[in-house]
Design a protein around this motif. Structure first.
Motif, PDB file in Angstrom:
ATOM      1  N   ARG A 110       0.831  -1.210   0.000  1.00  0.00           N
ATOM      2  CA  ARG A 110       0.000   0.000   0.000  1.00  0.00           C
ATOM      3  C   ARG A 110       0.867   1.262   0.000  1.00  0.00           C
ATOM      4  O   ARG A 110       0.543   2.243  -0.693  1.00  0.00           O
ATOM      5  CB  ARG A 110      -0.915  -0.003   1.229  1.00  0.00           C
ATOM      6  N   THR A 111       1.970   1.239   0.763  1.00  0.00           N
ATOM      7  CA  THR A 111       2.867   2.397   0.792  1.00  0.00           C
ATOM      8  C   THR A 111       3.481   2.632  -0.580  1.00  0.00           C
ATOM      9  O   THR A 111       3.579   3.780  -1.046  1.00  0.00           O
ATOM     10  CB  THR A 111       3.972   2.189   1.837  1.00  0.00           C
TER      11      THR A 111
ATOM     12  N   THR B 129       0.882   4.117  -2.855  1.00  0.00           N
ATOM     13  CA  THR B 129       0.625   5.521  -2.526  1.00  0.00           C
ATOM     14  C   THR B 129       1.723   6.407  -3.089  1.00  0.00           C
ATOM     15  O   THR B 129       1.458   7.483  -3.651  1.00  0.00           O
ATOM     16  CB  THR B 129       0.529   5.692  -1.004  1.00  0.00           C
TER      17      THR B 129
ATOM     18  N   ARG C   7       1.337   9.400  -5.890  1.00  0.00           N
ATOM     19  CA  ARG C   7       1.817  10.771  -5.663  1.00  0.00           C
ATOM     20  C   ARG C   7       2.857  11.173  -6.694  1.00  0.00           C
ATOM     21  O   ARG C   7       3.023  12.366  -6.990  1.00  0.00           O
ATOM     22  CB  ARG C   7       2.390  10.891  -4.250  1.00  0.00           C
TER      23      ARG C   7
END
Length: 337
Positions: free
Chosen positions: A164-165, A168, A172
């Motif tokens: 998930r990191t 993300t 971005r």
């Protein structure tokens, strides 16, 4: 008993054929102009986006999905930066070498061996560290992932930071559909002929024994592995290019990609990400000038034969020249238009 990575690698004695591009662009014996001829003859196997920061731009098949190889590590580095800034990771945290090496299958064409050497970790067998209980810092792992493309380090980061990191960070950075595969999982699929859960493999001695038993049957030649590499993770030159341009927002990632690379007068840093698999070469370059200007290029090529793959440094030189020389992007444009 639970098989360790040391047992597995010693039993199989296999060297992989996943080729890596150089950790820094360097002059090459082959003439870069020869790559221009190949690009001209193989436009349908090339995806490229280039912006030299001074108005020179090129986009050729920017949204066509092609294999990424280890160029995907730019996502892992951005995820690391995001996790550190958010307090979810500490660059100084200690990582047991055995916990890193459990992701190592020995099919990265020596990248892990180079990583061990860079961190001064003794390896008598040339495959794994002699002391699996030694520790390195998390930032050390990021460094060898960035500079040597160590698959095991990338997979450790993937699981330590969380998928998930990474996703993300990719969002971005302007690359919302960036793949974040387990590289070990991809190689296991080659060995076993089927997809398996990586965590199950890491905990299942019977599955590990099956892998050992099947390793001798894995194609060892460049041509033999090309059908497999056509099925590996794909994305677009446009996505990789957007992340490269966004790296000012991920300063730790940028520092690792630029580490140890110098350029001509006026250049503050040169960042590189890239990789190779049989039939595939990928690269992302970022040039940062002292006046704040940034040039970026993402080039993905496939259906490259063995001989051509051996001239990969000349392709790196060609792309870097296109960012440094105001007249050079036109040569690319002529070849690909």
């Amino acid at each position: 008993m639970l098989l360790t990575r040391r047992h597995l690698l010693s039993a199989c004695g296999v060297a992989g054929s996943a080729l890596l591009l150089p950790s820094s662009p360097a002059a090459a014996d082959p003439d870069p102009d020869d790559w221009l001829g190949w690009l001209r003859a193989n436009r349908r196997h090339v995806a490229a986006v280039l912006d030299d920061g001074r108005g020179g731009r090129l986009a050729h098949r920017p949204h066509e999905r092609q294999p990424l190889a280890a160029a995907v590590r730019a996502v892992h580095l951005a995820g690391y930066d995001l996790a550190v800034r958010g307090g979810q990771a500490d660059p100084g945290e200690r990582v047991r070498v055995g916990d890193w090496e459990k992701y190592h299958l020995g099919m990265d064409d020596g990248a892990h061996r180079e990583a061990l050497r860079a961190l001064d970790l003794k390896s008598t067998n040339g495959l794994t560290a002699d002391d699996p209980n030694a520790t390195v810092t998390l930032d050390d792992l990021v460094a060898v992932a960035a500079r040597h493309g160590d698959h095991a380090a990338l997979d450790h980061l993937r699981d330590r930071l969380g998928e998930r990191t990474l996703r993300t960070a990719a969002i971005r950075g302007g690359w919302p559909d960036a793949p974040v595969p387990s590289l070990l999982g991809e190689w296991l699929r080659l060995v076993l002929g089927r997809a398996v859960d990586v965590q199950r493999y890491l905990a299942d001695p019977q599955l590990q024994l099956e892998v050992i038993g099947r390793l001798p049957n894995v194609p060892k030649s460049y041509a033999g592995q090309r059908p497999f590499t056509r099925t590996t993770s794909r994305s677009t030159a446009a996505g990789l290019h957007r992340l490269l341009r966004a790296l000012d927002g991920f300063p730790r990632a940028l520092a690792h990609l630029e580490h140890g690379r110098t350029g001509p007068d006026g250049v503050a840093g040169i960042g590189f990400t890239g990789g190779a698999l049989p039939g595939v070469l990928t690269l992302g370059l970022r040039v940062r000038w002292r006046d704040g200007r940034v040039g970026t290029a993402a080039v993905l090529v496939e259906e490259v034969d063995d001989h051509r793959s051996g001239t990969a440094p000349a392709l790196v030189e060609l792309v870097l020249d296109a960012l440094l020389d105001p007249a050079a992007p036109g040569r690319f444009q002529v070849s690909l238009s």
